[in-house]
Design a protein around this motif. Structure first.
Motif, PDB file in Angstrom:
ATOM      1  N   ASP A 127       0.835  -1.214   0.000  1.00  0.00           N
ATOM      2  CA  ASP A 127       0.000   0.000   0.000  1.00  0.00           C
ATOM      3  C   ASP A 127       0.867   1.260   0.000  1.00  0.00           C
ATOM      4  O   ASP A 127       0.525   2.264  -0.630  1.00  0.00           O
ATOM      5  N   THR A 128       1.984   1.209   0.709  1.00  0.00           N
ATOM      6  CA  THR A 128       2.884   2.371   0.755  1.00  0.00           C
ATOM      7  C   THR A 128       3.427   2.678  -0.642  1.00  0.00           C
ATOM      8  O   THR A 128       3.435   3.833  -1.092  1.00  0.00           O
ATOM      9  N   VAL A 129       3.848   1.624  -1.316  1.00  0.00           N
ATOM     10  CA  VAL A 129       4.393   1.816  -2.664  1.00  0.00           C
ATOM     11  C   VAL A 129       3.284   2.272  -3.617  1.00  0.00           C
ATOM     12  O   VAL A 129       3.497   3.132  -4.473  1.00  0.00           O
ATOM     13  N   ARG A 130       2.103   1.736  -3.417  1.00  0.00           N
ATOM     14  CA  ARG A 130       0.985   2.123  -4.287  1.00  0.00           C
ATOM     15  C   ARG A 130       0.661   3.616  -4.129  1.00  0.00           C
ATOM     16  O   ARG A 130       0.384   4.309  -5.096  1.00  0.00           O
ATOM     17  N   ASP A 131       0.684   4.097  -2.877  1.00  0.00           N
ATOM     18  CA  ASP A 131       0.435   5.532  -2.649  1.00  0.00           C
ATOM     19  C   ASP A 131       1.401   6.381  -3.471  1.00  0.00           C
ATOM     20  O   ASP A 131       1.024   7.385  -4.068  1.00  0.00           O
ATOM     21  N   VAL A 132       2.665   5.960  -3.479  1.00  0.00           N
ATOM     22  CA  VAL A 132       3.683   6.710  -4.227  1.00  0.00           C
ATOM     23  C   VAL A 132       3.421   6.589  -5.728  1.00  0.00           C
ATOM     24  O   VAL A 132       3.429   7.581  -6.464  1.00  0.00           O
ATOM     25  N   MET A 133       3.153   5.366  -6.167  1.00  0.00           N
ATOM     26  CA  MET A 133       3.027   5.144  -7.611  1.00  0.00           C
ATOM     27  C   MET A 133       1.772   5.790  -8.184  1.00  0.00           C
ATOM     28  O   MET A 133       1.750   6.173  -9.356  1.00  0.00           O
ATOM     29  N   GLU A 134       0.727   5.941  -7.364  1.00  0.00           N
ATOM     30  CA  GLU A 134      -0.488   6.583  -7.885  1.00  0.00           C
ATOM     31  C   GLU A 134      -0.203   8.008  -8.328  1.00  0.00           C
ATOM     32  O   GLU A 134      -0.780   8.512  -9.281  1.00  0.00           O
ATOM     33  N   LYS A 135       0.717   8.660  -7.612  1.00  0.00           N
ATOM     34  CA  LYS A 135       1.093  10.026  -8.015  1.00  0.00           C
ATOM     35  C   LYS A 135       1.777   9.999  -9.384  1.00  0.00           C
ATOM     36  O   LYS A 135       1.555  10.859 -10.224  1.00  0.00           O
ATOM     37  N   VAL A 136       2.609   8.988  -9.583  1.00  0.00           N
ATOM     38  CA  VAL A 136       3.307   8.869 -10.872  1.00  0.00           C
ATOM     39  C   VAL A 136       2.299   8.585 -11.981  1.00  0.00           C
ATOM     40  O   VAL A 136       2.328   9.221 -13.040  1.00  0.00           O
ATOM     41  N   TYR A 137       1.379   7.642 -11.731  1.00  0.00           N
ATOM     42  CA  TYR A 137       0.429   7.283 -12.777  1.00  0.00           C
ATOM     43  C   TYR A 137      -0.450   8.473 -13.158  1.00  0.00           C
ATOM     44  O   TYR A 137      -0.727   8.704 -14.334  1.00  0.00           O
ATOM     45  N   SER A 138      -0.893   9.267 -12.156  1.00  0.00           N
ATOM     46  CA  SER A 138      -1.768  10.392 -12.513  1.00  0.00           C
ATOM     47  C   SER A 138      -0.976  11.426 -13.306  1.00  0.00           C
ATOM     48  O   SER A 138      -1.519  12.105 -14.180  1.00  0.00           O
ATOM     49  N   LYS A 139       0.322  11.521 -13.057  1.00  0.00           N
ATOM     50  CA  LYS A 139       1.152  12.451 -13.831  1.00  0.00           C
ATOM     51  C   LYS A 139       1.290  11.957 -15.270  1.00  0.00           C
ATOM     52  O   LYS A 139       1.224  12.735 -16.226  1.00  0.00           O
ATOM     53  N   ILE A 140       1.496  10.631 -15.394  1.00  0.00           N
ATOM     54  CA  ILE A 140       1.661  10.072 -16.743  1.00  0.00           C
ATOM     55  C   ILE A 140       0.410  10.344 -17.582  1.00  0.00           C
ATOM     56  O   ILE A 140       0.481  10.631 -18.770  1.00  0.00           O
ATOM     57  N   MET A 141      -0.766  10.278 -16.918  1.00  0.00           N
ATOM     58  CA  MET A 141      -2.039  10.493 -17.628  1.00  0.00           C
ATOM     59  C   MET A 141      -2.264  11.971 -17.961  1.00  0.00           C
ATOM     60  O   MET A 141      -3.103  12.285 -18.789  1.00  0.00           O
ATOM     61  N   SER A 142      -1.557  12.875 -17.274  1.00  0.00           N
ATOM     62  CA  SER A 142      -1.842  14.302 -17.471  1.00  0.00           C
ATOM     63  C   SER A 142      -1.310  14.778 -18.828  1.00  0.00           C
ATOM     64  O   SER A 142      -0.535  14.095 -19.478  1.00  0.00           O
ATOM     65  N   GLU A 143      -1.742  15.954 -19.205  1.00  0.00           N
ATOM     66  CA  GLU A 143      -1.390  16.494 -20.524  1.00  0.00           C
ATOM     67  C   GLU A 143      -0.074  17.266 -20.491  1.00  0.00           C
ATOM     68  O   GLU A 143       0.347  17.803 -21.506  1.00  0.00           O
TER      69      GLU A 143
END
Ligand SMILES: N[C@@H](CCC(=O)N[C@@H](CS)C(=O)NCC(=O)O)C(=O)O
Length: 203
Positions: A93-109
């Motif tokens: 869960d700790t790693v997921r919290d971090v990676m969710e920030k990365v994934y939302s950035k990847i999706m951004s324009e």
């Protein structure tokens, strides 16, 4: 053993550590990869309309963490001790919290320069470095994150942080235990073989 088909995009993403677990335990699975251009036609046929989905004898199991946890048990990568299993959950869960920030950035324009600025000035110092420091300290004097055997937490961490390490190795310089751990998981014979032979994808 049921018949397993793991459906995901033609990408590593959240399916990849699950593929590692199947491979590590030598559990046969169909690695079904949907190309981006075919997704709009396929989406309505996928329960929940999101990937990954694991078909277990024709029955769909959605949600990457639920799939990973289930396959970890099938693969012998889940500690039998309940508290150790909970430590694995907490790490994942700790790693997921971090990676969710990365994934939302990847999706951004945002453009590449803005992403680089975000990584160096915001994400790394405030979100990633504190977690890396904690994980690095946890590994001191031990081989694996929980107990004395490899678990699914090792796979999830090594996959997620391995992806970041591959783009920003300089950011890991102070965290040698984590860097060595990523390498150790990737060097497990079955995983090494998988990585060498898997389809080449950008992410
Ligand atoms: N919480 C879900 C999230 C699933 C998810 O958002 N999957 C993305 C790919 S990583 C997806 O299917 N995107 C295509 C879409 O939403 O149409 C999980 O962990 O499996």
């Amino acid at each position: 053993m049921p018949d397993f088909t793991l459906i995901y995009f033609n990408a590593r993403g959240s399916a990849e550590p699950i593929r590692w677990m199947f491979t590590y335990a030598d559990i046969p699975f169909n690695d079904e990869r949907i190309e981006k251009e075919d997704w709009s036609d396929r989406k309505s046929s996928i329960p929940g309309g999101k990937l990954p989905v694991l078909m277990v004898d024709e029955k769909p199991l959605p949600q990457s963490q639920a799939i990973a946890r289930f396959i970890a048990k099938e693969a012998g990568l889940m500690p039998e001790d309940n508290l150790d299993a909970a430590y694995c959950d907490a790490l994942v869960d700790t790693v997921r919290d971090v990676m969710e920030k990365v994934y939302s950035k990847i999706m951004s324009e945002e453009d590449e320069d803005e992403r680089k600025r975000w990584f160096m000035e915001d994400f790394f110092p405030y979100h990633m470095a504190p977690v890396l420091a904690r994980l690095n300290a946890r590994l001191s004097g031990r081989e694996w994150f929980v107990g004395d055997q490899v678990t699914w937490a090792d796979f999830m961490i090594a996959h997620a942080f391995g992806e970041i390490h591959c783009h920003h190795p300089e950011a890991f310089e102070e965290y040698s235990a984590v860097t060595e751990h990523i390498e150790k998981v990737r060097e497990l014979p079955a995983i090494k073989d998988w990585i060498e032979n898997r389809p080449e994808t950008t992410h």
